[in-house]
Write a protein that holds these residues in place. Structure first.
Motif, PDB file in Angstrom:
ATOM      1  N   ASN A  25       0.849  -1.198   0.000  1.00  0.00           N
ATOM      2  CA  ASN A  25       0.000   0.000   0.000  1.00  0.00           C
ATOM      3  C   ASN A  25       0.889   1.254   0.000  1.00  0.00           C
ATOM      4  N   TYR A  26       1.533   1.494  -1.157  1.00  0.00           N
ATOM      5  CA  TYR A  26       2.477   2.611  -1.248  1.00  0.00           C
ATOM      6  C   TYR A  26       1.796   3.949  -0.933  1.00  0.00           C
ATOM      7  N   SER A  27       0.511   4.039  -1.267  1.00  0.00           N
ATOM      8  CA  SER A  27      -0.107   5.343  -1.058  1.00  0.00           C
ATOM      9  C   SER A  27      -0.214   5.672   0.435  1.00  0.00           C
ATOM     10  N   SER A  28      -0.360   4.637   1.293  1.00  0.00           N
ATOM     11  CA  SER A  28      -0.373   4.938   2.738  1.00  0.00           C
ATOM     12  C   SER A  28       1.040   5.344   3.194  1.00  0.00           C
ATOM     13  N   TRP A  29       2.062   4.821   2.538  1.00  0.00           N
ATOM     14  CA  TRP A  29       3.436   5.219   2.881  1.00  0.00           C
ATOM     15  C   TRP A  29       3.626   6.700   2.559  1.00  0.00           C
ATOM     16  N   VAL A  30       3.151   7.092   1.368  1.00  0.00           N
ATOM     17  CA  VAL A  30       3.306   8.477   0.925  1.00  0.00           C
ATOM     18  C   VAL A  30       2.517   9.415   1.850  1.00  0.00           C
ATOM     19  N   SER A  31       1.328   8.980   2.271  1.00  0.00           N
ATOM     20  CA  SER A  31       0.530   9.822   3.181  1.00  0.00           C
ATOM     21  C   SER A  31       1.255  10.003   4.515  1.00  0.00           C
ATOM     22  N   TYR A  32       1.848   8.933   5.027  1.00  0.00           N
ATOM     23  CA  TYR A  32       2.598   9.002   6.292  1.00  0.00           C
ATOM     24  C   TYR A  32       3.767   9.998   6.150  1.00  0.00           C
ATOM     25  N   ILE A  33       4.474   9.898   5.025  1.00  0.00           N
ATOM     26  CA  ILE A  33       5.625  10.793   4.808  1.00  0.00           C
ATOM     27  C   ILE A  33       5.151  12.239   4.671  1.00  0.00           C
ATOM     28  N   GLU A  34       4.015  12.415   4.005  1.00  0.00           N
ATOM     29  CA  GLU A  34       3.507  13.783   3.827  1.00  0.00           C
ATOM     30  C   GLU A  34       3.154  14.399   5.192  1.00  0.00           C
ATOM     31  N   LYS A  35       2.672  13.551   6.092  1.00  0.00           N
ATOM     32  CA  LYS A  35       2.365  14.042   7.446  1.00  0.00           C
ATOM     33  C   LYS A  35       3.670  14.551   8.110  1.00  0.00           C
ATOM     34  N   ILE A  36       4.746  13.802   7.936  1.00  0.00           N
ATOM     35  CA  ILE A  36       6.036  14.204   8.533  1.00  0.00           C
ATOM     36  C   ILE A  36       6.520  15.516   7.904  1.00  0.00           C
ATOM     37  N   ILE A  37       6.322  15.640   6.597  1.00  0.00           N
ATOM     38  CA  ILE A  37       6.737  16.871   5.907  1.00  0.00           C
ATOM     39  C   ILE A  37       6.000  18.071   6.518  1.00  0.00           C
ATOM     40  N   GLU A  44       8.270  23.639   0.564  1.00  0.00           N
ATOM     41  CA  GLU A  44       8.647  23.345  -0.828  1.00  0.00           C
ATOM     42  C   GLU A  44       8.218  21.921  -1.190  1.00  0.00           C
ATOM     43  N   ARG A  45       7.450  21.799  -2.264  1.00  0.00           N
ATOM     44  CA  ARG A  45       6.945  20.466  -2.647  1.00  0.00           C
ATOM     45  C   ARG A  45       7.969  19.798  -3.554  1.00  0.00           C
ATOM     46  N   CYS A  46       8.956  19.174  -2.909  1.00  0.00           N
ATOM     47  CA  CYS A  46      10.045  18.557  -3.682  1.00  0.00           C
ATOM     48  C   CYS A  46      10.571  17.342  -2.917  1.00  0.00           C
ATOM     49  N   ILE A  47      10.670  16.201  -3.615  1.00  0.00           N
ATOM     50  CA  ILE A  47      11.125  14.950  -2.977  1.00  0.00           C
ATOM     51  C   ILE A  47      12.262  14.359  -3.802  1.00  0.00           C
ATOM     52  N   PHE A  48      13.266  13.890  -3.112  1.00  0.00           N
ATOM     53  CA  PHE A  48      14.331  13.132  -3.785  1.00  0.00           C
ATOM     54  C   PHE A  48      14.265  11.705  -3.235  1.00  0.00           C
ATOM     55  N   ASP A  49      13.926  10.743  -4.093  1.00  0.00           N
ATOM     56  CA  ASP A  49      13.807   9.356  -3.645  1.00  0.00           C
ATOM     57  C   ASP A  49      15.047   8.578  -4.084  1.00  0.00           C
ATOM     58  N   VAL A  50      15.834   8.179  -3.086  1.00  0.00           N
ATOM     59  CA  VAL A  50      17.066   7.425  -3.333  1.00  0.00           C
ATOM     60  C   VAL A  50      16.687   5.951  -3.476  1.00  0.00           C
ATOM     61  N   ALA A  51      17.235   5.274  -4.485  1.00  0.00           N
ATOM     62  CA  ALA A  51      16.852   3.888  -4.818  1.00  0.00           C
ATOM     63  C   ALA A  51      15.356   3.859  -5.163  1.00  0.00           C
ATOM     64  N   CYS A  52      14.993   4.682  -6.107  1.00  0.00           N
ATOM     65  CA  CYS A  52      13.567   4.889  -6.454  1.00  0.00           C
ATOM     66  C   CYS A  52      12.954   3.696  -7.170  1.00  0.00           C
ATOM     67  N   GLY A  53      13.789   2.781  -7.681  1.00  0.00           N
ATOM     68  CA  GLY A  53      13.249   1.603  -8.370  1.00  0.00           C
ATOM     69  C   GLY A  53      12.408   2.003  -9.576  1.00  0.00           C
ATOM     70  N   THR A  54      11.233   1.390  -9.686  1.00  0.00           N
ATOM     71  CA  THR A  54      10.374   1.666 -10.845  1.00  0.00           C
ATOM     72  C   THR A  54       9.535   2.932 -10.638  1.00  0.00           C
ATOM     73  N   GLY A  55       9.758   3.639  -9.542  1.00  0.00           N
ATOM     74  CA  GLY A  55       9.122   4.944  -9.368  1.00  0.00           C
ATOM     75  C   GLY A  55       7.666   4.914  -8.948  1.00  0.00           C
ATOM     76  N   VAL A  56       7.251   3.852  -8.264  1.00  0.00           N
ATOM     77  CA  VAL A  56       5.851   3.799  -7.808  1.00  0.00           C
ATOM     78  C   VAL A  56       5.558   5.004  -6.910  1.00  0.00           C
ATOM     79  N   CYS A  57       6.463   5.273  -5.972  1.00  0.00           N
ATOM     80  CA  CYS A  57       6.226   6.418  -5.070  1.00  0.00           C
ATOM     81  C   CYS A  57       6.394   7.734  -5.816  1.00  0.00           C
ATOM     82  N   LEU A  58       7.364   7.796  -6.725  1.00  0.00           N
ATOM     83  CA  LEU A  58       7.554   9.053  -7.463  1.00  0.00           C
ATOM     84  C   LEU A  58       6.268   9.441  -8.178  1.00  0.00           C
ATOM     85  N   GLU A  59       5.616   8.461  -8.767  1.00  0.00           N
ATOM     86  CA  GLU A  59       4.368   8.754  -9.492  1.00  0.00           C
ATOM     87  C   GLU A  59       3.306   9.312  -8.528  1.00  0.00           C
ATOM     88  N   LEU A  60       3.244   8.711  -7.328  1.00  0.00           N
ATOM     89  CA  LEU A  60       2.263   9.196  -6.345  1.00  0.00           C
ATOM     90  C   LEU A  60       2.578  10.625  -5.913  1.00  0.00           C
TER      91      LEU A  60
END
Ligand SMILES: C[S@@+](CC[C@H](N)C(=O)[O-])C[C@H]1O[C@@H](n2cnc3c(N)ncnc32)[C@H](O)[C@@H]1O
Length: 250
Positions: A25-37, A44-60
């Motif tokens: 459930n990547y979208s719950s991961w992104v929501s959790y991170i957004e809460k921390i932000i 600033e709405r900017c994220i750098f994802d290290v070891a982004c893989g196929t970019g599932v989170c980047l797309e979200l």
């Protein structure tokens, strides 16, 4: 049935990765991170994802209006990522190694998700990655990551073999745990169909578990301060958790 010999990690499975991870459930991961932000007052709405893989989170993140940077060392994973994000604005993908990278400008949020740090097999490699992350992070920025614990690799994966079916894709995951090095060696065999013909492919992966005190000491050594939490919570992490989150600042 055709069969390929064992490949390097994240090469042959790259086109199948998103199906294999369809249960996450990547979208719950992104929501959790957004809460921390938000808790860190980062505007600033900017994220750098290290070891982004196929970019599932980047797309979200892009869908939530963020500018994104992604870095990965697997050409095949980045190819899938590139395709997924093609035509999207404000996306920069970099081919590189998380043990040794630099960014042209500092960013407010850096993430490293889904076991990626466990692929670093020595403390020196982990420290080197943390130092690169710190250099790439703005002074008021935050570094958010997850890791599998030793408990997870030793007691869940152990010396077990699992069969899975994800979106019709059959795979066998065979683990061997080395209790001296806390390293899990994993053979993933995937059965897929291409042009009507069934074929089999295998990849060899290794992940290392680190004691929480070691992870925290390496982060402090790299110049960070912060907390380790049970995955997707704000409860302090313990060695009995399967997956932990780190939220660290300069
Ligand atoms: C389990 S995948 C996670 C991918 C993505 N973060 C996700 O959440 O789906 C681990 C990723 O780490 C990348 N990786 C492993 N070692 C790396 C290294 N030294 N430098 C950069 N990327 C690395 C792999 O290529 C792979 O894409």
């Amino acid at each position: 049935m055709k069969s390929n010999s064992c490949s390097k990690p994240f090469t042959t499975i790259a086109p199948y990765y998103d199906r294999l991870m369809s249960f996450v459930n990547y979208s719950s991961w992104v929501s959790y991170i957004e809460k921390i932000i938000k808790l860190n007052n980062i505007d600033e709405r900017c994220i750098f994802d290290v070891a982004c893989g196929t970019g599932v989170c980047l797309e979200l993140w892009v869908e939530r209006g963020y500018n994104v940077f992604g870095l990965d060392r697997s050409f095949e994973m980045l190819q899938v990522c590139q395709k997924k994000l093609s035509g999207r604005e404000n996306v920069l993908l970099l081919s590189g190694d998380m043990r040794n990278f630099s960014l042209a400008r500092q960013v407010p949020v850096i993430t490293c998700l889904y076991d990626s740090l466990n692929y670093l097999l020595t403390e020196a490699e982990l420290l080197s990655c943390f130092r690169c992350v710190r250099r790439a992070l703005r002074d008021d920025g935050v570094f958010i990551f997850d890791m599998n614990t030793i408990h997870s690799l030793r007691d869940e994966w152990g010396n077990n073999s699992f069969q899975r079916r994800d979106e019709g894709l059959f795979s066998v995951w065979t683990n061997t745990f080395n209790p001296i090095e806390n390293v899990s060696s994993l053979n993933i065999t995937l059965h897929a169909r291409r042009n009507g013909e069934e074929f089999e492919m295998s990849e060899f992966h290794q992940e290392r578990g680190y004691q929480l005190t070691v992870i925290a000491a390496l982060l402090r050594d790299a110049g960070f301060s912060g907390e380790l939490y049970r995955h997707l919570t704000f409860v302090p992490a313990t060695e009995l958790d399967l997956r932990i989150m780190g939220v660290w600042r300069k």
